[in-house]
Design a protein around this motif. Structure first.
Motif, PDB file in Angstrom:
ATOM      1  N   ASP A   1       0.849  -1.189   0.000  1.00 43.05           N
ATOM      2  CA  ASP A   1       0.000   0.000   0.000  1.00 43.05           C
ATOM      3  C   ASP A   1       0.884   1.238   0.000  1.00 43.05           C
ATOM      4  N   TRP A   2       1.384   1.576  -1.158  1.00 39.81           N
ATOM      5  CA  TRP A   2       2.384   2.623  -1.332  1.00 39.81           C
ATOM      6  C   TRP A   2       1.743   4.002  -1.166  1.00 39.81           C
ATOM      7  N   PRO A   3       2.431   4.984  -0.533  1.00 40.11           N
ATOM      8  CA  PRO A   3       3.791   4.882  -0.006  1.00 40.11           C
ATOM      9  C   PRO A   3       3.881   4.691   1.506  1.00 40.11           C
ATOM     10  N   LEU A   4       2.759   4.908   2.254  1.00 36.67           N
ATOM     11  CA  LEU A   4       2.848   4.932   3.722  1.00 36.67           C
ATOM     12  C   LEU A   4       2.322   3.682   4.402  1.00 36.67           C
ATOM     13  N   GLY A   5       1.783   2.740   3.650  1.00 35.70           N
ATOM     14  CA  GLY A   5       1.399   1.462   4.218  1.00 35.70           C
ATOM     15  C   GLY A   5       0.159   1.517   5.098  1.00 35.70           C
ATOM     16  N   PRO A   6      -0.085   0.436   5.869  1.00 40.65           N
ATOM     17  CA  PRO A   6      -1.325   0.310   6.640  1.00 40.65           C
ATOM     18  C   PRO A   6      -1.405   1.209   7.871  1.00 40.65           C
ATOM     19  N   ARG A   7      -0.270   1.671   8.397  1.00 47.15           N
ATOM     20  CA  ARG A   7      -0.263   2.541   9.580  1.00 47.15           C
ATOM     21  C   ARG A   7       0.547   3.800   9.263  1.00 47.15           C
ATOM     22  N   PRO A   8      -0.022   4.697   8.455  1.00 45.06           N
ATOM     23  CA  PRO A   8       0.767   5.814   7.920  1.00 45.06           C
ATOM     24  C   PRO A   8       1.354   6.738   8.973  1.00 45.06           C
ATOM     25  N   TRP A   9       0.592   7.068  10.032  1.00 46.41           N
ATOM     26  CA  TRP A   9       1.101   8.012  11.018  1.00 46.41           C
ATOM     27  C   TRP A   9       2.229   7.406  11.848  1.00 46.41           C
ATOM     28  N   THR A  10       2.048   6.154  12.236  1.00 39.51           N
ATOM     29  CA  THR A  10       3.109   5.471  12.985  1.00 39.51           C
ATOM     30  C   THR A  10       4.363   5.330  12.126  1.00 39.51           C
ATOM     31  N   PHE A  11       4.181   4.925  10.880  1.00 38.04           N
ATOM     32  CA  PHE A  11       5.305   4.762   9.958  1.00 38.04           C
ATOM     33  C   PHE A  11       6.039   6.087   9.771  1.00 38.04           C
ATOM     34  N   ALA A  12       5.278   7.160   9.471  1.00 38.86           N
ATOM     35  CA  ALA A  12       5.920   8.453   9.221  1.00 38.86           C
ATOM     36  C   ALA A  12       6.652   8.948  10.459  1.00 38.86           C
ATOM     37  N   GLY A  13       6.037   8.788  11.640  1.00 39.34           N
ATOM     38  CA  GLY A  13       6.685   9.251  12.862  1.00 39.34           C
ATOM     39  C   GLY A  13       7.972   8.511  13.160  1.00 39.34           C
ATOM     40  N   LEU A  14       7.960   7.182  13.019  1.00 41.64           N
ATOM     41  CA  LEU A  14       9.166   6.405  13.299  1.00 41.64           C
ATOM     42  C   LEU A  14      10.250   6.658  12.251  1.00 41.64           C
ATOM     43  N   MET A  15       9.852   6.872  11.002  1.00 39.86           N
ATOM     44  CA  MET A  15      10.851   7.173   9.977  1.00 39.86           C
ATOM     45  C   MET A  15      11.521   8.526  10.239  1.00 39.86           C
ATOM     46  N   LEU A  16      10.728   9.496  10.684  1.00 39.07           N
ATOM     47  CA  LEU A  16      11.322  10.789  11.048  1.00 39.07           C
ATOM     48  C   LEU A  16      12.252  10.642  12.245  1.00 39.07           C
ATOM     49  N   LEU A  17      11.854   9.784  13.200  1.00 36.52           N
ATOM     50  CA  LEU A  17      12.701   9.557  14.377  1.00 36.52           C
ATOM     51  C   LEU A  17      14.045   8.960  13.979  1.00 36.52           C
ATOM     52  N   VAL A  18      14.031   7.877  13.215  1.00 36.32           N
ATOM     53  CA  VAL A  18      15.302   7.251  12.850  1.00 36.32           C
ATOM     54  C   VAL A  18      16.062   8.103  11.837  1.00 36.32           C
ATOM     55  N   GLY A  19      15.324   8.869  11.024  1.00 39.23           N
ATOM     56  CA  GLY A  19      16.006   9.755  10.082  1.00 39.23           C
ATOM     57  C   GLY A  19      16.801  10.836  10.792  1.00 39.23           C
ATOM     58  N   LEU A  20      16.199  11.414  11.845  1.00 37.86           N
ATOM     59  CA  LEU A  20      16.896  12.454  12.597  1.00 37.86           C
ATOM     60  C   LEU A  20      17.907  11.872  13.570  1.00 37.86           C
ATOM     61  N   ALA A  21      17.465  10.896  14.394  1.00 33.56           N
ATOM     62  CA  ALA A  21      18.317  10.385  15.469  1.00 33.56           C
ATOM     63  C   ALA A  21      19.373   9.429  14.949  1.00 33.56           C
ATOM     64  N   ALA A  22      18.963   8.378  14.251  1.00 36.48           N
ATOM     65  CA  ALA A  22      19.915   7.350  13.838  1.00 36.48           C
ATOM     66  C   ALA A  22      20.766   7.801  12.658  1.00 36.48           C
ATOM     67  N   SER A  23      20.140   8.455  11.673  1.00 41.42           N
ATOM     68  CA  SER A  23      20.896   8.791  10.464  1.00 41.42           C
ATOM     69  C   SER A  23      21.692  10.079  10.610  1.00 41.42           C
ATOM     70  N   TRP A  24      21.012  11.199  10.931  1.00 37.22           N
ATOM     71  CA  TRP A  24      21.732  12.475  10.965  1.00 37.22           C
ATOM     72  C   TRP A  24      22.570  12.623  12.227  1.00 37.22           C
ATOM     73  N   LEU A  25      21.928  12.530  13.402  1.00 36.84           N
ATOM     74  CA  LEU A  25      22.671  12.729  14.644  1.00 36.84           C
ATOM     75  C   LEU A  25      23.661  11.590  14.879  1.00 36.84           C
ATOM     76  N   GLY A  26      23.271  10.362  14.545  1.00 36.75           N
ATOM     77  CA  GLY A  26      24.198   9.238  14.684  1.00 36.75           C
ATOM     78  C   GLY A  26      25.420   9.408  13.796  1.00 36.75           C
ATOM     79  N   THR A  27      25.198   9.845  12.558  1.00 38.81           N
ATOM     80  CA  THR A  27      26.328  10.085  11.651  1.00 38.81           C
ATOM     81  C   THR A  27      27.195  11.231  12.143  1.00 38.81           C
TER      82      THR A  27
END
Length: 322
Positions: free
Chosen positions: A233-259
């Motif tokens: 179910d492109w692009p946000l799948g069955p749980r769009p808000w949860t998916f978007a929130g967690l992707m923003l979390l790992v995008g900021l914390a794991a990817s940018w700040l972690g790098t």
């Protein structure tokens, strides 16, 4: 040494989040999580680029090409091959192979520094052997214990035949990708003046965005043509808000700040030692998994964790300035 250690610890704790997010989004394919993470990373990097506009403006064409190579190999290729390896061969063996990264990176970094003639960063193999062996032993104990539980739960359906062999080959590509990335990234940073950790993390996010968007579009097109009835179910799948929130979390914390934190550690620590500190990612991932499942580690897992910590402490002694 202390600042570099703390930066590496922070990066490992943030990177460990990536391993628990798939448990929280178990109804999403792993490759979709990879696209989501790096698209979020790129969008956040665009917003954060204003803070580092002066430093980014000084980057040359060669620097941007280098950032593109690092983003492609260390982000997209690594996570795509890892996710595919787990799907084809099951989780236990690819996870064990990835768990050897602290040892593989330390060995390759020491070889690279020796070949480059950087005598200050080269450590005699006899001094490096003990911490590496202890770390490897800890990783083996942890992974074998965890893999036994994973194998019981997942069954043996993925083990055997061409799919299994292809999965192992992709896992090797993932190991090679994440071995190349920290060594190459550290070489670039150590050739520059201090203060480039954050701009370089942002630069990698900026070049990751078009790569991730192109890869996601290609995957969506392929899925629509190959199996439209089973299409995600492109692009946000069955749980769009949860998916978007967690992707923003790992995008900021794991990817940018972690790098950012890893770049800081890479600038301050010898490459062979910094490579060993990726073990913090494994420890953090285990901690988050235990919290998610609501259980204490087993005997084998606890023994492996102790060995990992002891190995890192031995590494600190080896690389401590005289």
């Amino acid at each position: 040494m202390l600042v570099g250690l703390l930066a590496a610890l922070g990066a490992g704790m943030l990177w460990g989040l990536v391993f628990v997010v798939p448990l929280m989004l178990g109804d999403y394919p792993g490759i979709v999580l990879a696209f989501g993470r790096y698209i979020a990373f790129g969008v956040l990097a665009v917003a954060l680029a204003w803070m580092d506009r002066a430093a980014l403006a000084k980057l040359t064409r060669a620097d941007w090409i280098e950032a593109g190579k690092l983003a492609l190999v260390g982000n997209l290729i690594y996570y795509t091959t890892l996710a595919s390896a787990i799907q084809l061969a099951g989780a236990p063996v690819p996870t064990l192979m990835i768990g050897t990264l602290p040892v593989v990176i330390a060995i390759c970094a020491n070889l690279a520094e020796r070949r480059a003639g950087n005598a200050a960063d080269v450590v005699a193999w006899r001094r490096l052997a003990l911490p590496l062996v202890v770390i490897l032993a800890g990783l083996v104990v942890v992974q074998f214990d965890s893999s036994a539980h994973a194998a019981d739960a997942a069954g043996q359906g993925a083990r055997g035949g061409l799919r299994y062999v292809l999965g192992l080959l992709l896992a090797l590509v993932a190991v090679a990708s994440w071995t190349w990335y920290p060594i190459r990234n550290a070489r670039w940073l150590r050739a520059r003046a201090p203060g480039m950790a954050r701009p370089w993390a942002t630069a990698q996010g900026l070049v990751t965005l078009p790569l991730a968007l192109a890869a996601a579009a290609g995957f969506a097109l392929w899925q629509g043509l190959a199996a439209p009835a089973q299409a995600f179910d492109w692009p946000l799948g069955p749980r769009p808000w949860t998916f978007a929130g967690l992707m923003l979390l790992v995008g900021l914390a794991a990817s940018w700040l972690g790098t950012l934190l890893w770049n800081r550690a890479s600038h301050l620590l010898p490459p062979a030692f910094a490579g060993q500190l990726i073990v913090f990612e494994t420890l953090s991932a285990l901690l988050y998994a235990f919290l998610w499942y609501g259980r204490w580690p087993g005997v084998g897992e606890a023994a492996g964790i102790v060995l990992l910590v002891v190995g890192v402490l031995l590494g600190v002694r080896v690389f401590r300035p005289a």
